[in-house]
Design a protein around this motif. Sequence first.
Motif, PDB file in Angstrom:
ATOM      1  N   MET A  50       3.933  -3.905   7.929  1.00 14.26           N
ATOM      2  CA  MET A  50       4.201  -2.583   7.591  1.00 14.26           C
ATOM      3  C   MET A  50       3.081  -2.062   6.300  1.00 14.26           C
ATOM      4  SD  MET A  50       8.149  -2.107   7.955  1.00 14.26           S
ATOM      5  CE  MET A  50       8.002  -0.394   7.964  1.00 14.26           C
ATOM      6  N   GLU A  51       3.024  -2.831   5.503  1.00 10.78           N
ATOM      7  CA  GLU A  51       2.072  -2.545   4.261  1.00 10.78           C
ATOM      8  C   GLU A  51       0.788  -2.479   4.744  1.00 10.78           C
ATOM      9  OE1 GLU A  51       0.815  -4.254  -0.022  1.00 10.78           O
ATOM     10  OE2 GLU A  51       2.502  -5.317   1.049  1.00 10.78           O
ATOM     11  N   ALA A  52       0.230  -3.279   5.693  1.00  3.75           N
ATOM     12  CA  ALA A  52      -1.084  -2.872   6.208  1.00  3.75           C
ATOM     13  C   ALA A  52      -1.245  -1.861   7.220  1.00  3.75           C
ATOM     14  CB  ALA A  52      -1.545  -4.226   6.976  1.00  3.75           C
ATOM     15  N   ASN A  53      -0.064  -1.416   7.585  1.00  5.90           N
ATOM     16  CA  ASN A  53      -0.188  -0.191   8.621  1.00  5.90           C
ATOM     17  C   ASN A  53       0.760   0.831   8.178  1.00  5.90           C
ATOM     18  OD1 ASN A  53      -1.647  -1.393  11.217  1.00  5.90           O
ATOM     19  ND2 ASN A  53      -0.332  -3.140  10.479  1.00  5.90           N
ATOM     20  N   PRO A  54       0.439   1.711   7.270  1.00  4.64           N
ATOM     21  CA  PRO A  54       1.432   2.499   6.359  1.00  4.64           C
ATOM     22  C   PRO A  54       1.600   3.723   7.518  1.00  4.64           C
ATOM     23  CG  PRO A  54      -0.781   2.822   5.726  1.00  4.64           C
ATOM     24  CD  PRO A  54      -0.744   1.308   6.575  1.00  4.64           C
ATOM     25  N   GLN A  55       1.123   3.637   8.680  1.00  7.69           N
ATOM     26  CA  GLN A  55       1.470   4.805   9.797  1.00  7.69           C
ATOM     27  C   GLN A  55       2.796   4.429  10.279  1.00  7.69           C
ATOM     28  OE1 GLN A  55      -0.450   2.591  10.296  1.00  7.69           O
ATOM     29  NE2 GLN A  55      -0.634   1.777  12.389  1.00  7.69           N
ATOM     30  N   ILE A  56       3.415   3.082  10.051  1.00 14.74           N
ATOM     31  CA  ILE A  56       4.748   2.710  10.682  1.00 14.74           C
ATOM     32  C   ILE A  56       5.640   3.067   9.670  1.00 14.74           C
ATOM     33  CG2 ILE A  56       6.087   0.832  11.374  1.00 14.74           C
ATOM     34  CD1 ILE A  56       3.444  -0.626  12.192  1.00 14.74           C
ATOM     35  N   LYS A  57       6.756   3.830   9.971  1.00 17.72           N
ATOM     36  CA  LYS A  57       7.750   4.288   9.291  1.00 17.72           C
ATOM     37  C   LYS A  57       8.871   3.548   9.473  1.00 17.72           C
ATOM     38  CE  LYS A  57       4.858   7.345   7.575  1.00 17.72           C
ATOM     39  NZ  LYS A  57       4.323   6.871   6.273  1.00 17.72           N
ATOM     40  N   ASN A  58       9.201   3.064  10.811  1.00 19.20           N
ATOM     41  CA  ASN A  58      10.355   2.299  11.079  1.00 19.20           C
ATOM     42  C   ASN A  58      10.040   0.891  11.642  1.00 19.20           C
ATOM     43  OD1 ASN A  58      12.712   1.470  12.441  1.00 19.20           O
ATOM     44  ND2 ASN A  58      13.289   3.415  13.083  1.00 19.20           N
ATOM     45  N   ALA A  59      10.341  -0.124  10.969  1.00 12.35           N
ATOM     46  CA  ALA A  59      10.131  -1.303  11.505  1.00 12.35           C
ATOM     47  C   ALA A  59      10.575  -1.854  12.752  1.00 12.35           C
ATOM     48  CB  ALA A  59      10.626  -2.641  10.689  1.00 12.35           C
ATOM     49  N   ASP A  60      11.554  -0.933  13.525  1.00  9.92           N
ATOM     50  CA  ASP A  60      11.906  -1.438  14.691  1.00  9.92           C
ATOM     51  C   ASP A  60      11.274  -0.325  15.893  1.00  9.92           C
ATOM     52  OD1 ASP A  60      13.902  -3.143  13.933  1.00  9.92           O
ATOM     53  OD2 ASP A  60      15.097  -1.556  13.133  1.00  9.92           O
ATOM     54  N   LEU A  61      10.294   0.276  15.296  1.00  6.94           N
ATOM     55  CA  LEU A  61       9.739   1.296  16.460  1.00  6.94           C
ATOM     56  C   LEU A  61       8.289   1.373  16.166  1.00  6.94           C
ATOM     57  CD1 LEU A  61      10.458   3.457  18.354  1.00  6.94           C
ATOM     58  CD2 LEU A  61      10.326   5.183  16.469  1.00  6.94           C
ATOM     59  N   ALA A 120     -10.216  -0.291  -7.503  1.00  8.67           N
ATOM     60  CA  ALA A 120     -10.065   0.812  -6.584  1.00  8.67           C
ATOM     61  C   ALA A 120     -10.980   0.872  -5.271  1.00  8.67           C
ATOM     62  CB  ALA A 120     -10.625   2.202  -7.478  1.00  8.67           C
ATOM     63  N   ASP A 121     -11.820  -0.134  -5.202  1.00  8.05           N
ATOM     64  CA  ASP A 121     -12.696  -0.018  -3.773  1.00  8.05           C
ATOM     65  C   ASP A 121     -12.068  -1.401  -2.897  1.00  8.05           C
ATOM     66  OD1 ASP A 121     -14.539   1.762  -4.404  1.00  8.05           O
ATOM     67  OD2 ASP A 121     -15.963   0.590  -5.379  1.00  8.05           O
ATOM     68  N   MET A 122     -11.063  -2.282  -3.612  1.00 12.67           N
ATOM     69  CA  MET A 122     -10.451  -3.213  -2.808  1.00 12.67           C
ATOM     70  C   MET A 122      -9.547  -2.349  -1.902  1.00 12.67           C
ATOM     71  SD  MET A 122     -10.242  -6.203  -5.375  1.00 12.67           S
ATOM     72  CE  MET A 122      -9.616  -7.368  -4.216  1.00 12.67           C
ATOM     73  N   GLU A 123      -9.254  -2.894  -0.637  1.00 13.96           N
ATOM     74  CA  GLU A 123      -8.228  -2.477   0.105  1.00 13.96           C
ATOM     75  C   GLU A 123      -6.822  -3.088  -0.290  1.00 13.96           C
ATOM     76  OE1 GLU A 123      -9.222  -2.028   4.279  1.00 13.96           O
ATOM     77  OE2 GLU A 123     -11.106  -1.054   3.649  1.00 13.96           O
ATOM     78  N   ASP A 124      -5.856  -2.366  -0.662  1.00 16.23           N
ATOM     79  CA  ASP A 124      -4.563  -2.768  -0.939  1.00 16.23           C
ATOM     80  C   ASP A 124      -3.555  -3.597   0.248  1.00 16.23           C
ATOM     81  OD1 ASP A 124      -4.955  -1.437  -3.435  1.00 16.23           O
ATOM     82  OD2 ASP A 124      -3.716   0.161  -2.740  1.00 16.23           O
ATOM     83  N   TRP A 125      -4.049  -3.128   1.446  1.00 18.11           N
ATOM     84  CA  TRP A 125      -3.197  -3.798   2.396  1.00 18.11           C
ATOM     85  C   TRP A 125      -3.477  -5.476   2.795  1.00 18.11           C
ATOM     86  CZ3 TRP A 125      -5.299  -6.320   6.743  1.00 18.11           C
ATOM     87  CH2 TRP A 125      -6.809  -5.595   7.214  1.00 18.11           C
ATOM     88  N   VAL A 126      -4.587  -5.838   2.098  1.00 20.30           N
ATOM     89  CA  VAL A 126      -5.173  -7.372   2.501  1.00 20.30           C
ATOM     90  C   VAL A 126      -4.154  -8.180   1.580  1.00 20.30           C
ATOM     91  CG1 VAL A 126      -7.086  -8.829   2.268  1.00 20.30           C
ATOM     92  CG2 VAL A 126      -7.527  -6.458   2.798  1.00 20.30           C
ATOM     93  N   PRO A 127      -3.718  -9.199   2.190  1.00 20.27           N
ATOM     94  CA  PRO A 127      -2.683  -9.910   1.610  1.00 20.27           C
ATOM     95  C   PRO A 127      -3.263 -10.615   0.315  1.00 20.27           C
ATOM     96  CG  PRO A 127      -2.406 -10.219   3.917  1.00 20.27           C
ATOM     97  CD  PRO A 127      -3.727  -9.384   3.533  1.00 20.27           C
ATOM     98  N   ASN A 128      -2.687 -11.111  -0.542  1.00 21.95           N
ATOM     99  CA  ASN A 128      -3.400 -11.688  -1.832  1.00 21.95           C
ATOM    100  C   ASN A 128      -3.575 -13.314  -1.573  1.00 21.95           C
ATOM    101  OD1 ASN A 128      -2.855  -9.203  -3.310  1.00 21.95           O
ATOM    102  ND2 ASN A 128      -0.633  -9.828  -3.830  1.00 21.95           N
TER     103      ASN A 128
END
Length: 231
Positions: free
Chosen positions: A26-37, A115-123
């Motif tokens: 979900m963090e990598a795909n912020p367009q998903i608003k509902n984890a079940d959908l 700021a140039d690093m992408e936030d969704w990438v796991p640590n």
Amino acid sequence: MIHPVKAGDNLSTLAKRYGTTVNALMEANPQIKNADLIYTGDTLKIPGAKDGFDAAPGRKGPNLTGGMENPSSVSGPDSSGEGTKGPKGSPFDIAKSHLGKNAGSLKKEGSGVGADMEDWVPNNVNCANFVSAVLEQAGQISNKQHDNSVMGLMRKLDADPNFKRVSLKDAKPGDVVSMKVGSGEHVVMFAGWKNGKPQFIGSNNVNPDGSQRISYSSMNYPIMAVHQYRG
């Protein structure tokens, strides 16, 4: 990695298949608003997926010289000379200014490399994310060339006429070094020679929990490519 959503897919099964979590998806795909959908036909970014190592690209052409090397078989002087520079500065100096920072914390900074690093990438897989951001800050690549996978960044640098592959013995501080690590890859920057052995700087898995921190390393993995900026 990108996954096209098919009938029957859900975040729980995809997380299990790709070795990640529903929250990370979900963090990598912020367009998903509902984890079940999720919807058939959509595409999802898969965080933490490793690139498979298929072998380095072909060696034909003026921009594809240099082959796989083993750092233990290469030695050099402790002094490596002046590092490569871009229109906005030295990538080595930029990387060095963030030594000791956790990748997760760096991504939260509102300016510069963070700021140039992408936030969704796991640590635990930020190596290409960090190197790409450093190269952007130095003005050596554009935002469109940013890539969070080692193989993807390698391909983009191979396609950029401002970069040439060189041998490790000819590397300068700030050069991009891509390595084969087990079944995956890792990318760092050349940091010079110490006691005749190559040193590297990058986002490395040195924290107890497996997450990454900007650090120096004297890795001994086979090298796939050393890219040097010639712009």
